[in-house]
Design a protein around this motif. Structure first.
Motif, mmCIF file in Angstrom:
data_model
loop_
_atom_site.group_PDB
_atom_site.id
_atom_site.type_symbol
_atom_site.label_atom_id
_atom_site.label_comp_id
_atom_site.label_asym_id
_atom_site.label_seq_id
_atom_site.Cartn_x
_atom_site.Cartn_y
_atom_site.Cartn_z
ATOM 1 N N GLU A 148 7.363 -3.065 -2.104
ATOM 2 C CA GLU A 148 6.853 -1.706 -1.918
ATOM 3 C C GLU A 148 6.420 -1.460 -0.475
ATOM 4 O O GLU A 148 6.606 -0.362 0.059
ATOM 5 N N GLU A 152 7.919 1.430 1.943
ATOM 6 C CA GLU A 152 7.062 2.363 2.678
ATOM 7 C C GLU A 152 7.371 2.317 4.165
ATOM 8 O O GLU A 152 7.413 3.357 4.839
ATOM 9 N N LYS A 255 14.432 -3.519 -5.125
ATOM 10 C CA LYS A 255 13.657 -2.346 -4.710
ATOM 11 C C LYS A 255 13.941 -1.983 -3.257
ATOM 12 O O LYS A 255 14.024 -0.797 -2.904
#
Length: 364
Positions: A148, A152, A255
């Motif tokens: 994550e 970002e 991801k």
């Protein structure tokens, strides 16, 4: 229809120069052997995101680490020196002052890149100090939240500069905790019946001519080698846990790749995937690393070029994923390669299909 964008004359040259240099994404796992991917023909696990990288890139079948231990291996990657040259022959050894400002990150930063690091560092300290070695730290050591943080970063990055992003995961290293009967801190291992566990490897038996020092090492350090009393069934459960931990880190890698797809970064980004070393995984009844077994010194390695060049190909060229990383990334980024580094760039191997080196060195 593509949108037209008007640029001021003062900004056009700078943006054009930035676009000519490819972005670099370096994804690394910890303690993953070369055959521990479904794209490598392993039927005991499913790694769709590593497989996607193999579909879009060049997969090496003869990639090896510089030293099968995290600290020395990673020191080779980021300094370009063999561990015996830099003195980094154990975990937690400090990097000499003369190399601190002459590492891969600082070289690429000097070439105009924004350099960001997420996850395990382990070139002395487990977490990279923020602002040192050319990198801005965007996530400390630990897999939870690592992907994550990379997503970002990719969304908020400075789009006027090319970037060098390192995503350094821990797993499947949690197999060490599993072997000791401890909780695996960065991913869980689902329950599995013995019937569904992988079979033993073909080279499970210890060779009668194997080095006796390896068994001596096992006997002297039960914390690292709690498998000395393992039964064949225990080893099958170990292999199951190892594969499930690899699948867990593959999902995290997915991801990051999803964001690469969302931003259409495939067209101007070099993506390199590898691990710092392998694991015995029951071969020769060995767990852990340090030994010069094929399962331990070999590593997975995939390089994806911009625009899908040479996608889906396999190379048997010899690569040292430690010392060869620095000259390779320096060539792609235009960074200066310092004198005295023993590594050889694999840029032409990936781009032109060159045969590469006649030999490489792995030490322990």
């Amino acid at each position: 229809m593509k949108k037209s964008i008007l640029l001021g004359m003062a900004t056009l040259p700078a943006l054009a120069a930035a676009q000519e240099k490819p972005n670099i994404i370096y994804i690394m796992t910890d303690q993953q052997g070369p055959q521990v991917m479904s794209c490598a023909g392993n039927p005991d696990l499913h790694t769709p995101n590593m497989d996607l990288l193999a579909q879009r890139g060049v997969r090496f079948t003869n990639a090896y680490c510089a030293f099968p231990l995290s600290g020395p291996s990673r020191a080779a990657m980021f300094t370009g020196y063999m561990p015996s040259q830099s003195g980094m022959i154990e975990n937690e050894m400090p990097l000499v002052d003369s190399l601190r400002n002459n590492t891969l990150g600082s070289l690429v930063a000097a070439a105009g890149y924004d350099c960001a690091y997420a996850g395990k560092w382990h070139v002395n300290t487990v977490t990279i100090p923020d602002g040192e070695f050319g990198f801005r730290r965007i996530k400390d050591n630990g897999d939870i939240g690592l992907a994550e943080s990379c997503v970002e970063y990719l969304r908020k990055r400075n789009r006027k500069k090319p970037f060098f992003l390192v995503a350094s995961f821990i797993n499947p290293h949690n197999i060490c905790e599993y072997a000791r009967g401890q909780k695996t801190p960065h991913a869980s291992v689902p329950q599995c019946s013995l019937e569904d566990c992988p079979n033993l490897p073909e080279n499970f038996a210890i060779s009668p001519y194997d080095a006796s020092v390896l068994r001596f090492e096992q006997q002297q350090n039960y914390k690292l080698y709690p498998t000395t009393s393992y039964t064949p069934d225990d080893w099958r459960r170990y292999r199951n846990a190892y594969y499930r931990l690899t699948e867990a880190v593959d999902a995290e890698i997915g991801k990051i790749l999803a964001e690469v797809e969302r931003q259409d970064l495939w067209d101007n980004t070099v993506i390199i995937f590898t691990s710092d070393h392998g694991d015995g995984n029951g071969s020769h009844q060995w767990n852990q690393k340090t030994a010069l077994y094929e399962e331990v010194t070999g590593v997975p390695m995939i390089v994806c070029l911009p625009d899908g060049t040479n996608a889906g190909t396999v190379s048997d060229a010899l690569v040292n994923n430690g010392t060869d990383l620095l000259p390779s990334i320096c060539e792609w980024t235009g960074a200066k390669i310092p004198d005295g580094r023993p590594g050889v760039s694999y840029k032409d191997v990936v781009e032109k299909g060159d045969q590469g080196q006649e030999y490489i060195i792995t030490e322990t």
